[in-house]
Design a protein around this motif. Structure first.
Motif, PDB file in Angstrom:
ATOM      1  N   GLU A  12      -8.871 -53.080 -21.296  1.00 12.97           N
ATOM      2  CA  GLU A  12      -8.644 -54.111 -22.316  1.00 12.97           C
ATOM      3  C   GLU A  12      -9.290 -53.700 -23.633  1.00 12.97           C
ATOM      4  O   GLU A  12      -9.510 -54.534 -24.510  1.00 12.97           O
ATOM      5  CB  GLU A  12      -9.210 -55.448 -21.826  1.00 12.97           C
ATOM      6  N   SER A  60      -3.072 -63.413 -11.939  1.00 14.37           N
ATOM      7  CA  SER A  60      -2.846 -64.865 -11.835  1.00 14.37           C
ATOM      8  C   SER A  60      -1.348 -65.127 -11.821  1.00 14.37           C
ATOM      9  O   SER A  60      -0.610 -64.550 -12.639  1.00 14.37           O
ATOM     10  CB  SER A  60      -3.490 -65.583 -13.033  1.00 14.37           C
ATOM     11  N   GLN A  78     -19.001 -60.214 -22.032  1.00 14.09           N
ATOM     12  CA  GLN A  78     -19.642 -59.047 -22.662  1.00 14.09           C
ATOM     13  C   GLN A  78     -18.634 -58.301 -23.535  1.00 14.09           C
ATOM     14  O   GLN A  78     -18.919 -57.968 -24.691  1.00 14.09           O
ATOM     15  CB  GLN A  78     -20.197 -58.083 -21.598  1.00 14.09           C
ATOM     16  N   LEU A  94     -18.563 -57.696 -27.611  1.00  9.36           N
ATOM     17  CA  LEU A  94     -18.489 -56.383 -28.271  1.00  9.36           C
ATOM     18  C   LEU A  94     -17.391 -56.418 -29.345  1.00  9.36           C
ATOM     19  O   LEU A  94     -17.514 -55.806 -30.400  1.00  9.36           O
ATOM     20  CB  LEU A  94     -18.197 -55.283 -27.248  1.00  9.36           C
ATOM     21  N   ALA A 130      -4.410 -65.666  -7.377  1.00  7.18           N
ATOM     22  CA  ALA A 130      -4.642 -64.346  -7.985  1.00  7.18           C
ATOM     23  C   ALA A 130      -4.237 -63.316  -6.935  1.00  7.18           C
ATOM     24  O   ALA A 130      -4.800 -63.306  -5.835  1.00  7.18           O
ATOM     25  CB  ALA A 130      -6.103 -64.181  -8.369  1.00  7.18           C
ATOM     26  N   GLY A 154     -10.868 -60.507 -20.380  1.00  2.90           N
ATOM     27  CA  GLY A 154     -12.041 -59.723 -20.786  1.00  2.90           C
ATOM     28  C   GLY A 154     -13.291 -60.529 -20.502  1.00  2.90           C
ATOM     29  O   GLY A 154     -13.348 -61.733 -20.787  1.00  2.90           O
ATOM     30  N   ILE A 189     -14.933 -64.560 -17.065  1.00  2.00           N
ATOM     31  CA  ILE A 189     -14.497 -63.269 -16.518  1.00  2.00           C
ATOM     32  C   ILE A 189     -13.139 -62.830 -17.061  1.00  2.00           C
ATOM     33  O   ILE A 189     -12.977 -61.715 -17.536  1.00  2.00           O
ATOM     34  CB  ILE A 189     -14.436 -63.342 -14.972  1.00  2.00           C
ATOM     35  N   ALA A 192      -9.839 -50.391 -12.533  1.00  2.08           N
ATOM     36  CA  ALA A 192      -9.852 -50.476 -14.002  1.00  2.08           C
ATOM     37  C   ALA A 192      -9.689 -51.923 -14.445  1.00  2.08           C
ATOM     38  O   ALA A 192      -8.650 -52.529 -14.206  1.00  2.08           O
ATOM     39  CB  ALA A 192      -8.734 -49.621 -14.585  1.00  2.08           C
ATOM     40  N   LEU A 217       0.647 -66.578 -20.751  1.00  2.00           N
ATOM     41  CA  LEU A 217       0.077 -65.246 -20.953  1.00  2.00           C
ATOM     42  C   LEU A 217       1.128 -64.167 -20.656  1.00  2.00           C
ATOM     43  O   LEU A 217       1.254 -63.188 -21.393  1.00  2.00           O
ATOM     44  CB  LEU A 217      -1.136 -65.077 -20.022  1.00  2.00           C
TER      45      LEU A 217
HETATM   46  C1  LIG Z   1      -9.390 -64.949 -10.663  1.00  2.00           C
HETATM   47  C2  LIG Z   1      -9.037 -63.868 -11.623  1.00  2.00           C
HETATM   48  C3  LIG Z   1      -7.824 -63.919 -12.288  1.00  2.00           C
HETATM   49  C4  LIG Z   1      -7.448 -62.862 -13.125  1.00  2.00           C
HETATM   50  N1  LIG Z   1      -6.212 -62.876 -13.716  1.00  2.00           N
HETATM   51  C5  LIG Z   1      -5.764 -61.728 -14.313  1.00  2.00           C
HETATM   52  C6  LIG Z   1      -4.401 -61.616 -14.751  1.00  2.00           C
HETATM   53  O1  LIG Z   1      -3.630 -62.570 -14.680  1.00  2.00           O
HETATM   54  N2  LIG Z   1      -3.984 -60.430 -15.256  1.00  2.00           N
HETATM   55  C7  LIG Z   1      -4.809 -59.344 -15.365  1.00  2.00           C
HETATM   56  O2  LIG Z   1      -4.369 -58.288 -15.796  1.00  2.00           O
HETATM   57  N3  LIG Z   1      -6.120 -59.431 -14.992  1.00  2.00           N
HETATM   58  C8  LIG Z   1      -6.604 -60.581 -14.463  1.00  2.00           C
HETATM   59  N4  LIG Z   1      -7.914 -60.676 -14.053  1.00  2.00           N
HETATM   60  C9  LIG Z   1      -8.784 -59.519 -14.223  1.00  2.00           C
HETATM   61  C10 LIG Z   1      -9.868 -59.733 -15.260  1.00  2.00           C
HETATM   62  O3  LIG Z   1      -9.350 -59.648 -16.548  1.00  2.00           O
HETATM   63  C11 LIG Z   1     -10.921 -58.662 -14.952  1.00  2.00           C
HETATM   64  O4  LIG Z   1     -11.588 -59.093 -13.770  1.00  2.00           O
HETATM   65  C12 LIG Z   1     -11.889 -58.486 -16.067  1.00  2.00           C
HETATM   66  O5  LIG Z   1     -11.270 -57.811 -17.110  1.00  2.00           O
HETATM   67  C13 LIG Z   1     -13.127 -57.687 -15.616  1.00  2.00           C
HETATM   68  O6  LIG Z   1     -12.761 -56.501 -14.988  1.00  2.00           O
HETATM   69  P1  LIG Z   1     -13.404 -56.081 -13.600  1.00  2.00           P
HETATM   70  O7  LIG Z   1     -13.258 -57.225 -12.666  1.00  2.00           O
HETATM   71  O8  LIG Z   1     -12.825 -54.771 -13.208  1.00  2.00           O
HETATM   72  O9  LIG Z   1     -14.962 -55.933 -13.908  1.00  2.00           O
HETATM   73  P2  LIG Z   1     -15.672 -54.660 -14.514  1.00  2.00           P
HETATM   74  O10 LIG Z   1     -14.859 -54.124 -15.638  1.00  2.00           O
HETATM   75  O11 LIG Z   1     -16.003 -53.712 -13.403  1.00  2.00           O
HETATM   76  O12 LIG Z   1     -16.989 -55.290 -15.093  1.00  2.00           O
HETATM   77  C14 LIG Z   1     -18.121 -55.594 -14.268  1.00  2.00           C
HETATM   78  C15 LIG Z   1     -19.249 -56.042 -15.196  1.00  2.00           C
HETATM   79  O13 LIG Z   1     -19.637 -54.970 -16.085  1.00  2.00           O
HETATM   80  C16 LIG Z   1     -19.551 -55.382 -17.433  1.00  2.00           C
HETATM   81  N5  LIG Z   1     -19.056 -54.270 -18.249  1.00  2.00           N
HETATM   82  C17 LIG Z   1     -18.058 -53.414 -17.944  1.00  2.00           C
HETATM   83  N6  LIG Z   1     -17.875 -52.533 -18.941  1.00  2.00           N
HETATM   84  C18 LIG Z   1     -18.774 -52.843 -19.898  1.00  2.00           C
HETATM   85  C19 LIG Z   1     -19.110 -52.284 -21.169  1.00  2.00           C
HETATM   86  N7  LIG Z   1     -18.470 -51.229 -21.658  1.00  2.00           N
HETATM   87  N8  LIG Z   1     -20.100 -52.847 -21.877  1.00  2.00           N
HETATM   88  C20 LIG Z   1     -20.782 -53.922 -21.397  1.00  2.00           C
HETATM   89  N9  LIG Z   1     -20.530 -54.493 -20.189  1.00  2.00           N
HETATM   90  C21 LIG Z   1     -19.543 -53.957 -19.461  1.00  2.00           C
HETATM   91  C22 LIG Z   1     -18.555 -56.511 -17.437  1.00  2.00           C
HETATM   92  O14 LIG Z   1     -18.758 -57.357 -18.548  1.00  2.00           O
HETATM   93  C23 LIG Z   1     -18.857 -57.200 -16.115  1.00  2.00           C
HETATM   94  O15 LIG Z   1     -19.952 -58.070 -16.259  1.00  2.00           O
HETATM   95  C24 LIG Z   1      -8.336 -61.761 -13.303  1.00  2.00           C
HETATM   96  C25 LIG Z   1      -9.583 -61.753 -12.684  1.00  2.00           C
HETATM   97  C26 LIG Z   1      -9.942 -62.777 -11.848  1.00  2.00           C
HETATM   98  C27 LIG Z   1     -11.294 -62.711 -11.167  1.00  2.00           C
END
Ligand SMILES: Cc1cc2nc3c(=O)[nH]c(=O)nc-3n(C[C@H](O)[C@H](O)[C@H](O)COP(=O)(O)OP(=O)(O)OC[C@H]3O[C@@H](n4cnc5c(N)ncnc54)[C@H](O)[C@@H]3O)c2cc1C
Length: 485
Positions: free
Chosen positions: A165, A196, A457, A461, A247, A454, A451, A160, A118
């Protein structure tokens, strides 16, 4: 046109016709790649899966370097690195097959290799050939010497996640990182969360805006050396699943990166993010499929090899459960393969066959790696030429469809992984056999596939936009260059 009525054959079976047209190109090396991944998984990954999950569970800083080193002989760090840069030169189609094999053994260990790929994606999807001859060649050469160099990708921030994304959500995102223009490069500041491999990667592709007041239009991708002054790891998370792959939260305090470290053009961060997601989501779908397969295989082995299991296996409801698991895994696999083929042969098609690329490959490697050539390739004119080439090769509608097909495979695969691992646990019930702990681990591992890359959900979309509504997203670098400073 939206995929509703009267769907043409090319849309009903996207991968089929494309792969028929591509002929041997897709199949070349596929079986060897598959065999190598399976041997590595069975010899080095499966036997250590439970132990490493336990060790990383009690100490999130525990990292299985010995397993990563064992993977070097199987070229697990250079599957997608182009041959011209010394790598295996696999298509995404090869990469996803590797991920399924590794995940059937241990999704956590597999994700170390997945997060590494990635991290390299932005360099690959932008055709950033200066970095192919620089960093990617360094990774492939080090691999042959037995030294692992890992990558990671950092988009998510403490405030964020989903919103960085997606093009539409980006305008409302609470981004706090920023890259400040200074002579000869940029100074990066801010925090990145849940990255990660973030605590073990030597190189990280980091996204941040060059103007915090206008993050969407100035979102930019940088290649960061984690040994740089001002970079630190502020936390490594206690994870529920896929524990072998750490992570981390990253802190950047005025970290200097030179102009050469910008991937693509400044301000092209969002198209690069979306193209990276189109490439990585079939990989997550394969991770999920492999996780489901791991649960199914462990359940079947237990049913066939123990007296408790044998009695259960005679029951029709257990036979039906096995059949449904098999169905779901099979269909999830077809979905990720379709997505990978569309990406390889349509959305990214042509980049490597461009006449300029052939000409470039004739230049001796030592010249290509020399400073003057690297500087030339990072000039604004060279970046502009690469962007215009990508635009000519990939139209935005095709790329939007490809992202939607990738997102569909990811969301469905992740749900299948959850369903199959839960169902397998239900069948074994409260047995004392170690299989129960293995299935519990796979259920914990499966959750993450819903999770990252993206949430499901967000992925759905994008299926709506790309396949139901027939939208065109800004996924290839636009002609209207915003020229972020
Ligand atoms: C173990 C782990 C490893 C990861 N590795 C990486 C990595 O290597 N690099 C990196 O950049 N990121 C990484 N991520 C981040 C991951 O991509 C994000 O956790 C993910 O994009 C969700 O963002 P958030 O956690 O801020 O949740 P939020 O964006 O706060 O979302 C919370 C909930 O609300 C829903 N939601 C939010 N907005 C909307 C919308 N507009 N419409 C409908 N539903 C919505 C979401 O679907 C989710 O269910 C990792 C995450 C984890 C937990």
């Amino acid at each position: 046109m939206p995929d509703t009525a009267q769907i043409p054959l090319t849309q009903s079976f996207p991968g089929l016709l494309l792969s028929a047209r591509a002929g041997r190109r897709v199949l070349d090396g596929l079986e060897q790649t598959h065999a190598r991944a399976r041997e590595f998984a069975e010899t080095h990954v499966r036997p250590r899966a439970m132990e490493i999950d336990r060790l990383a569970g009690s100490d999130p800083n525990h990292f299985p370097w010995e397993v990563v080193r064992a993977g070097l002989a199987y070229r697990m760090l250079s599957v997608l690195i182009p041959r011209q840069a010394g790598g295996v030169g696999g298509l995404l189609t090869h990469g996803v097959i590797v991920m399924e094999e590794l995940c059937a053994a241990c999704p956590g260990i597999a994700n170390i290799f997945g997060a590494h790929a990635l991290g390299a994606c932005p360099l690959l999807v932008t055709g950033s050939i200066g970095h192919w001859d620089g960093l990617l060649r360094e990774i492939a050469d080090a691999e042959l010497r037995g030294e692992p160099i890992l990558m990671a990708l950092a988009i998510t921030e403490p405030e964020a996640g989903t919103d960085v994304e997606d093009t539409c959500l980006m305008r409302r995102a609470r981004i706090t990182s920023a890259a400040r223009r200074v002579p000869g490069g940029y100074r990066l500041s801010g925090a990145k969360r849940f990255i990660s491999n973030g605590s073990v990667a030597r190189w990280i592709t980091v996204f941040m805006p060059t103007d915090p007041r206008d993050p969407a239009d100035t979102w930019t991708c940088f290649l960061l050396d984690s040994r740089s002054e001002g970079f630190s790891v502020s936390r490594v998370e206690h994870k529920m699943g896929q524990r072998a792959c750490p992570a981390a939260e990253l802190a950047l305090d005025e970290v200097f990166v030179p102009d050469e470290a910008v991937i693509g053009r400044p301000g092209d961060g969002m198209p690069i993010t979306l193209m990276t997601m189109a490439t990585s989501r079939p990989g997550v779908a394969a991770i999920a499929t492999g996780t489901a397969r791991g649960a199914y295989e462990r359940l079947l082995a237990w049913l066939q090899s123990t007296s408790d299991g044998g009695r259960l296996l005679e029951r029709q409801h257990v036979q039906l459960a096995l059949a449904e698991m098999h169905e779901e895994i099979h269909l999830a696999r077809q979905a990720y393969m379709d997505a990978a083929l569309v990406l390889d042969l349509e959305a990214l098609g042509g980049t490597l066959r461009h006449p300029m690329m052939r000409l470039y490959n004739r230049i001796p490697v030592s010249w290509r790696r020399a400073r003057p050539m690297r500087s030339l390739l990072s000039t604004p004119a060279a970046r502009e030429a690469a962007a215009s080439f990508l635009r000519r090769k990939t139209d935005a509608r095709t790329a939007t469809r490809s992202l939607a097909i990738s997102s569909m495979a990811k969301a469905r695969g992740a749900d299948v992984a959850m369903r199959v691992s839960r169902r397998a646990l239900e069948v074994v019930g409260l047995t004392d056999d170690p299989v129960r702990a293995e299935l519990q681990k796979l259920w914990r591992d499966a959750k993450l596939t819903q999770i990252y890359e993206g949430t499901n959900q967000l992925n759905r979309l994008e299926v709506h936009r790309g396949l139901c509504a027939g939208d065109v997203m800004e996924i290839v670098p636009s002609a209207r260059h915003r020229g972020a400073a």
